[in-house]
Design a protein around this motif. Sequence first.
Motif, PDB file in Angstrom:
ATOM      1  N   VAL A 179      39.221  36.206  33.937  1.00  0.00           N
ATOM      2  CA  VAL A 179      39.728  37.451  34.621  1.00  0.00           C
ATOM      3  C   VAL A 179      41.162  37.299  35.097  1.00  0.00           C
ATOM      4  CG1 VAL A 179      37.547  38.078  35.383  1.00  0.00           C
ATOM      5  CG2 VAL A 179      38.774  36.398  37.003  1.00  0.00           C
ATOM      6  N   SER A 180      42.067  36.090  34.634  1.00  0.00           N
ATOM      7  CA  SER A 180      43.075  35.962  35.030  1.00  0.00           C
ATOM      8  C   SER A 180      44.117  37.119  34.179  1.00  0.00           C
ATOM      9  CB  SER A 180      43.888  34.571  35.061  1.00  0.00           C
ATOM     10  OG  SER A 180      43.609  34.275  33.396  1.00  0.00           O
ATOM     11  N   PRO A 181      45.569  37.458  34.566  1.00  0.00           N
ATOM     12  CA  PRO A 181      46.264  38.224  34.066  1.00  0.00           C
ATOM     13  C   PRO A 181      46.644  37.723  32.748  1.00  0.00           C
ATOM     14  CG  PRO A 181      47.055  37.859  36.230  1.00  0.00           C
ATOM     15  CD  PRO A 181      45.796  37.074  36.011  1.00  0.00           C
ATOM     16  N   GLY A 182      46.609  38.476  31.580  1.00  0.00           N
ATOM     17  CA  GLY A 182      46.878  38.065  30.168  1.00  0.00           C
ATOM     18  C   GLY A 182      45.696  37.660  29.618  1.00  0.00           C
ATOM     19  N   SER A 183      44.511  37.266  30.321  1.00  0.00           N
ATOM     20  CA  SER A 183      43.119  36.796  29.419  1.00  0.00           C
ATOM     21  C   SER A 183      42.829  37.751  28.278  1.00  0.00           C
ATOM     22  CB  SER A 183      42.094  36.597  30.441  1.00  0.00           C
ATOM     23  OG  SER A 183      40.805  36.248  29.865  1.00  0.00           O
ATOM     24  N   GLY A 184      42.413  37.429  27.105  1.00  0.00           N
ATOM     25  CA  GLY A 184      42.399  38.194  26.289  1.00  0.00           C
ATOM     26  C   GLY A 184      40.537  38.337  25.796  1.00  0.00           C
ATOM     27  N   THR A 213      35.768  51.627  32.407  1.00  0.00           N
ATOM     28  CA  THR A 213      36.138  50.324  33.017  1.00  0.00           C
ATOM     29  C   THR A 213      37.713  50.290  33.146  1.00  0.00           C
ATOM     30  OG1 THR A 213      36.185  49.068  30.953  1.00  0.00           O
ATOM     31  CG2 THR A 213      34.170  49.205  32.221  1.00  0.00           C
ATOM     32  N   TYR A 214      38.211  49.391  33.832  1.00  0.00           N
ATOM     33  CA  TYR A 214      39.706  48.948  34.188  1.00  0.00           C
ATOM     34  C   TYR A 214      39.887  47.246  33.813  1.00  0.00           C
ATOM     35  CZ  TYR A 214      38.695  47.537  38.670  1.00  0.00           C
ATOM     36  OH  TYR A 214      38.044  46.905  39.785  1.00  0.00           O
ATOM     37  N   ARG A 215      40.935  46.755  33.498  1.00  0.00           N
ATOM     38  CA  ARG A 215      41.085  45.514  33.334  1.00  0.00           C
ATOM     39  C   ARG A 215      40.737  44.560  34.470  1.00  0.00           C
ATOM     40  NH1 ARG A 215      45.130  43.849  28.405  1.00  0.00           N
ATOM     41  NH2 ARG A 215      44.704  45.347  27.139  1.00  0.00           N
ATOM     42  N   SER A 216      39.973  43.684  34.401  1.00  0.00           N
ATOM     43  CA  SER A 216      39.575  42.954  35.626  1.00  0.00           C
ATOM     44  C   SER A 216      40.821  42.203  36.232  1.00  0.00           C
ATOM     45  CB  SER A 216      38.788  41.797  35.404  1.00  0.00           C
ATOM     46  OG  SER A 216      37.313  42.337  34.584  1.00  0.00           O
ATOM     47  N   GLN A 217      41.911  41.933  35.419  1.00  0.00           N
ATOM     48  CA  GLN A 217      43.117  41.386  36.320  1.00  0.00           C
ATOM     49  C   GLN A 217      43.523  42.366  37.335  1.00  0.00           C
ATOM     50  OE1 GLN A 217      45.532  41.123  32.400  1.00  0.00           O
ATOM     51  NE2 GLN A 217      46.475  42.726  33.005  1.00  0.00           N
ATOM     52  N   ASP A 218      43.292  43.609  37.247  1.00  0.00           N
ATOM     53  CA  ASP A 218      43.849  44.506  38.124  1.00  0.00           C
ATOM     54  C   ASP A 218      43.411  44.200  39.714  1.00  0.00           C
ATOM     55  OD1 ASP A 218      44.979  45.717  36.125  1.00  0.00           O
ATOM     56  OD2 ASP A 218      43.832  47.771  36.411  1.00  0.00           O
ATOM     57  N   PHE A 219      42.383  43.302  39.658  1.00  0.00           N
ATOM     58  CA  PHE A 219      41.859  42.951  41.134  1.00  0.00           C
ATOM     59  C   PHE A 219      42.497  41.821  41.654  1.00  0.00           C
ATOM     60  CE2 PHE A 219      37.857  41.133  38.728  1.00  0.00           C
ATOM     61  CZ  PHE A 219      38.437  39.876  38.919  1.00  0.00           C
ATOM     62  N   LEU A 220      43.615  41.194  40.893  1.00  0.00           N
ATOM     63  CA  LEU A 220      44.369  40.220  41.374  1.00  0.00           C
ATOM     64  C   LEU A 220      44.867  39.921  42.698  1.00  0.00           C
ATOM     65  CD1 LEU A 220      45.695  37.235  40.573  1.00  0.00           C
ATOM     66  CD2 LEU A 220      47.867  38.812  39.999  1.00  0.00           C
ATOM     67  N   PRO A 221      45.261  41.472  43.364  1.00  0.00           N
ATOM     68  CA  PRO A 221      45.505  41.206  44.870  1.00  0.00           C
ATOM     69  C   PRO A 221      44.747  40.921  45.792  1.00  0.00           C
ATOM     70  CG  PRO A 221      46.546  43.118  43.569  1.00  0.00           C
ATOM     71  CD  PRO A 221      45.553  42.546  42.847  1.00  0.00           C
ATOM     72  N   LEU A 222      43.435  40.947  45.452  1.00  0.00           N
ATOM     73  CA  LEU A 222      42.239  40.489  46.339  1.00  0.00           C
ATOM     74  C   LEU A 222      41.996  39.150  46.115  1.00  0.00           C
ATOM     75  CD1 LEU A 222      39.709  43.416  45.621  1.00  0.00           C
ATOM     76  CD2 LEU A 222      41.542  43.289  47.218  1.00  0.00           C
ATOM     77  N   VAL A 223      42.567  38.229  45.033  1.00  0.00           N
ATOM     78  CA  VAL A 223      42.254  37.018  44.802  1.00  0.00           C
ATOM     79  C   VAL A 223      42.974  35.882  45.659  1.00  0.00           C
ATOM     80  CG1 VAL A 223      41.992  35.011  42.842  1.00  0.00           C
ATOM     81  CG2 VAL A 223      41.585  37.505  42.513  1.00  0.00           C
ATOM     82  N   PRO A 224      42.222  35.333  46.511  1.00  0.00           N
ATOM     83  CA  PRO A 224      43.000  34.107  47.316  1.00  0.00           C
ATOM     84  C   PRO A 224      43.734  33.258  46.291  1.00  0.00           C
ATOM     85  CG  PRO A 224      40.650  34.357  48.157  1.00  0.00           C
ATOM     86  CD  PRO A 224      40.893  34.986  46.831  1.00  0.00           C
ATOM     87  N   GLU A 225      44.882  32.769  46.771  1.00  0.00           N
ATOM     88  CA  GLU A 225      45.788  32.021  45.931  1.00  0.00           C
ATOM     89  C   GLU A 225      45.142  30.616  45.380  1.00  0.00           C
ATOM     90  OE1 GLU A 225      48.995  31.216  43.619  1.00  0.00           O
ATOM     91  OE2 GLU A 225      48.674  33.201  44.934  1.00  0.00           O
ATOM     92  N   GLU A 226      44.411  30.135  46.378  1.00  0.00           N
ATOM     93  CA  GLU A 226      43.826  28.693  45.916  1.00  0.00           C
ATOM     94  C   GLU A 226      42.421  29.038  44.807  1.00  0.00           C
ATOM     95  OE1 GLU A 226      41.642  30.116  49.745  1.00  0.00           O
ATOM     96  OE2 GLU A 226      43.606  30.034  48.935  1.00  0.00           O
ATOM     97  N   ALA A 227      41.975  30.267  44.960  1.00  0.00           N
ATOM     98  CA  ALA A 227      41.004  30.352  44.126  1.00  0.00           C
ATOM     99  C   ALA A 227      41.324  30.548  42.750  1.00  0.00           C
ATOM    100  CB  ALA A 227      40.326  32.089  44.243  1.00  0.00           C
ATOM    101  N   LYS A 228      42.616  30.742  42.281  1.00  0.00           N
ATOM    102  CA  LYS A 228      43.179  30.920  41.033  1.00  0.00           C
ATOM    103  C   LYS A 228      42.907  29.220  40.152  1.00  0.00           C
ATOM    104  CE  LYS A 228      46.323  34.283  42.376  1.00  0.00           C
ATOM    105  NZ  LYS A 228      47.738  34.728  42.331  1.00  0.00           N
TER     106      LYS A 228
END
Length: 218
Positions: free
Chosen positions: A54-59, A29-44
């Motif tokens: 799944v956000s960057p830095g989530s432990g 696997t790889y870290r889910s945060q890597d798919f951030l470029p696919l995430v619409p801004e409002e989805a965050k």
Amino acid sequence: VHETTHHFNTHNMVLIDPEIVIHYPTIQTYRSQDFLPLVPEEAKTKIFRYSTYVSPGSGVSANLSGICGIMDEFSAYRNGTRAALDAALAAKAQGNEKRTLDFLHEALPTYYACYEFRIFISWYLEYEAKNKPDLHKALMGNSNFRVAFTLLEQGFLEDIKVMEQLVKENPSVKWQYDYYEKDHALYCKELLKKQDKILATFRMPGVTKVNYKSFLSE
């Protein structure tokens, strides 16, 4: 039940429901945060569980262990929601309206995780297919894992139908259901109209709770 499911699941095994456990080969696997470029801004901000899982830095494992961690959470939320609904149905059968409502109140804040984690899985698959083709080919060849996803998705959606029927029979909780639908579920459902084409490539066609064993590899 949610946390107990986490303790039961492993990196090679996932609980679908109390009667079905799927074992699968190890997945790179790889870290889910890597798919951030696919995430619409409002989805965050509109997806309630995005930041936690799944956000960057989530432990948590849903980020650190990629799709295996996401599936672990998908399994935990499904089984936790189902347990509350099973208890509500048991209370209903006993004619205990108060306990029926108590357990229904437990299911309502978690059911829409069904939509959230399917979106996370779709983003993971989409990013992997474009950027990590070798990992994606191996994952698509992992039939047991795909069977597990297919059964979890089917089961969770069936659970939601049970919950919605209980809400219909108990209108005093409809305001709560309407709140979660408007504030959390509807945005995810809109995203899934686009993302479902990714999930469709990952589902195992023809798999059901009755015949799933015939789709499993040793």
